[in-house]
Motif scaffolding. Sequence first.
Motif, PDB file in Angstrom:
ATOM      1  N   VAL A  71     -55.137 -53.974   5.275  1.00  0.00           N
ATOM      2  CA  VAL A  71     -56.047 -55.094   5.055  1.00  0.00           C
ATOM      3  C   VAL A  71     -57.362 -54.771   5.754  1.00  0.00           C
ATOM      4  N   PRO A  72     -58.367 -54.314   4.985  1.00  0.00           N
ATOM      5  CA  PRO A  72     -59.631 -53.946   5.604  1.00  0.00           C
ATOM      6  C   PRO A  72     -60.499 -55.140   5.966  1.00  0.00           C
ATOM      7  N   PHE A  73     -60.252 -56.300   5.329  1.00  0.00           N
ATOM      8  CA  PHE A  73     -61.118 -57.460   5.525  1.00  0.00           C
ATOM      9  C   PHE A  73     -60.285 -58.727   5.548  1.00  0.00           C
ATOM     10  N   LEU A  74     -60.614 -59.603   6.480  1.00  0.00           N
ATOM     11  CA  LEU A  74     -59.938 -60.885   6.643  1.00  0.00           C
ATOM     12  C   LEU A  74     -61.030 -61.906   6.923  1.00  0.00           C
ATOM     13  N   ASP A  75     -61.047 -63.010   6.179  1.00  0.00           N
ATOM     14  CA  ASP A  75     -62.038 -64.040   6.457  1.00  0.00           C
ATOM     15  C   ASP A  75     -61.341 -65.328   6.880  1.00  0.00           C
ATOM     16  N   SER A  76     -62.064 -66.427   6.882  1.00  0.00           N
ATOM     17  CA  SER A  76     -61.487 -67.694   7.343  1.00  0.00           C
ATOM     18  C   SER A  76     -60.307 -68.126   6.488  1.00  0.00           C
ATOM     19  N   GLY A  77     -60.327 -67.792   5.201  1.00  0.00           N
ATOM     20  CA  GLY A  77     -59.179 -68.096   4.351  1.00  0.00           C
ATOM     21  C   GLY A  77     -57.943 -67.329   4.797  1.00  0.00           C
ATOM     22  N   GLY A  78     -58.135 -66.080   5.190  1.00  0.00           N
ATOM     23  CA  GLY A  78     -57.036 -65.274   5.705  1.00  0.00           C
ATOM     24  C   GLY A  78     -56.527 -65.795   7.035  1.00  0.00           C
ATOM     25  N   LEU A  79     -57.448 -66.216   7.897  1.00  0.00           N
ATOM     26  CA  LEU A  79     -57.035 -66.806   9.182  1.00  0.00           C
ATOM     27  C   LEU A  79     -56.207 -68.062   8.949  1.00  0.00           C
ATOM     28  N   ARG A 103     -59.575 -52.702  12.575  1.00  0.00           N
ATOM     29  CA  ARG A 103     -60.595 -53.163  13.509  1.00  0.00           C
ATOM     30  C   ARG A 103     -61.232 -54.490  13.086  1.00  0.00           C
ATOM     31  N   GLY A 104     -61.606 -54.646  11.820  1.00  0.00           N
ATOM     32  CA  GLY A 104     -62.243 -55.881  11.368  1.00  0.00           C
ATOM     33  C   GLY A 104     -61.369 -57.106  11.577  1.00  0.00           C
ATOM     34  N   PRO A 105     -60.144 -57.108  11.033  1.00  0.00           N
ATOM     35  CA  PRO A 105     -59.253 -58.250  11.265  1.00  0.00           C
ATOM     36  C   PRO A 105     -58.922 -58.455  12.751  1.00  0.00           C
ATOM     37  N   THR A 106     -58.766 -57.373  13.497  1.00  0.00           N
ATOM     38  CA  THR A 106     -58.481 -57.493  14.928  1.00  0.00           C
ATOM     39  C   THR A 106     -59.638 -58.181  15.643  1.00  0.00           C
TER      40      THR A 106
END
Length: 139
Positions: A71-79, A103-106
């Motif tokens: 998962v290279p990208f996580l936004d508020s929907g993912g949170l 790194r991005g999601p972390t």
Amino acid sequence: MSTNEANAAGVVHAGAADPRIRIDSTHTEAGTLVTSVTGEVDQATSAQLCQELNNLLDEHPAMVVLSLEDVPFLDSGGLDVLVNLQRRAHAEHVPVRICAPRRGPTKLLHLTGLDVAFDIYPTVKDALAGTTNAGSPFA
């Protein structure tokens, strides 16, 4: 994640309707649900992931290991998906372990303070064993 690595009893669910996200799940012999997500978890894909995770929780696993390695990208929907997973699992006394976030999601988990709300492991193997220091990779 290899089948041997998870000691999987077999694939329970694989894939998703949206080609931008893939959700692969297996159960270990001990009843742990290991779910690997591939693709961006954002407003466009988060509802589908949430639905799939809820369907998987309906199977009453002993524990959930959620791999975010791909998962290279996580936004508020993912949170929101992660928080809802944690809430429901906690209410059902099912531990949740997140592993291998990039790194991005972390960084997003750290910036929002959610890194302390989850047990975070570097690999699926470590999450299954519970032997590596859990928590924020920034600690």
